[in-house]
Design an enzyme around this catalytic site. Structure first.
Site: not given
Length: 186
Positions: A78, A80, A126
């Protein structure tokens, strides 16, 4: 404590994230560190879950140096995207950085979550894009600075263990698994 890449000149906590509103529309940017300070700032993220040819999913136990949810089990990788960067592009880059793997990734859903990490005091807030891929090549080559352990596991086995041992897993894994597994079975 900051999360470092293999290149010590790059501090992931100083990279920019894209701030979003509740519908995922970009509204600004701030550093990773600032976005994860309590009470948390809603920002774009992605979660990748890879499947093998037997339908098992690749999970990782996050490294002890992670600034959020260290040593908990999570989806394959994971991260960004940078402001304005394609989610699929950012996810493919991160998959290579963390696991040394490539896969054709497809976005299959999105959800929002808010979770505080009692261990580090950081917050995840998020707008999370879920991506899946299928791999059939050799074994993963994880970066030990990112990943403590990894395993291929049947989705139902993960669900069962999530019920009995929820603290062993990151708070976003349940939703990622459901979105990804449903899309993979289509």
């Amino acid at each position: 404590m900051t999360e470092k890449l293999a290149d010590p000149s790059t501090d992931r906590e100083t990279l920019l994230v894209e701030l979003v509103d509740e519908s995922g529309v970009a509204i600004g940017a701030c550093s990773v560190a600032d976005a994860h300070r309590p009470p948390g700032t809603l920002h774009r993220a992605f979660s990748v879950l890879l499947f093998d040819s037997h339908g098992q999913v690749l999970l990782q136990q996050r490294a002890a140096v992670k600034t959020r949810f260290p040593l908990q089990w999570a989806n394959t990788c994971c991260g960004h995207p940078l402001p304005g960067q394609s989610v699929v592009e950012a996810a493919a880059i991160r998959l290579g950085e963390e696991f040394g793997m490539t896969a054709d990734l497809a976005e299959v859903g999105v959800f929002t979550y808010l979770a505080g990490d009692d261990t580090t005091g950081r917050v995840e807030y998020e707008y999370d894009h879920v991506l899946i891929g299928v791999v059939e090549d050799g074994p993963p080559r994880p970066d030990p600075a990112e990943i403590a352990h990894w395993a291929w596991i049947a989705p139902q086995q993960v669900r069962d263990d999530l019920v009995g041992n929820p603290g062993k897993y990151t708070p976003w894994l349940t939703q990622v698994l459901e979105i990804a597994d449903q899309a993979h079975r289509r």
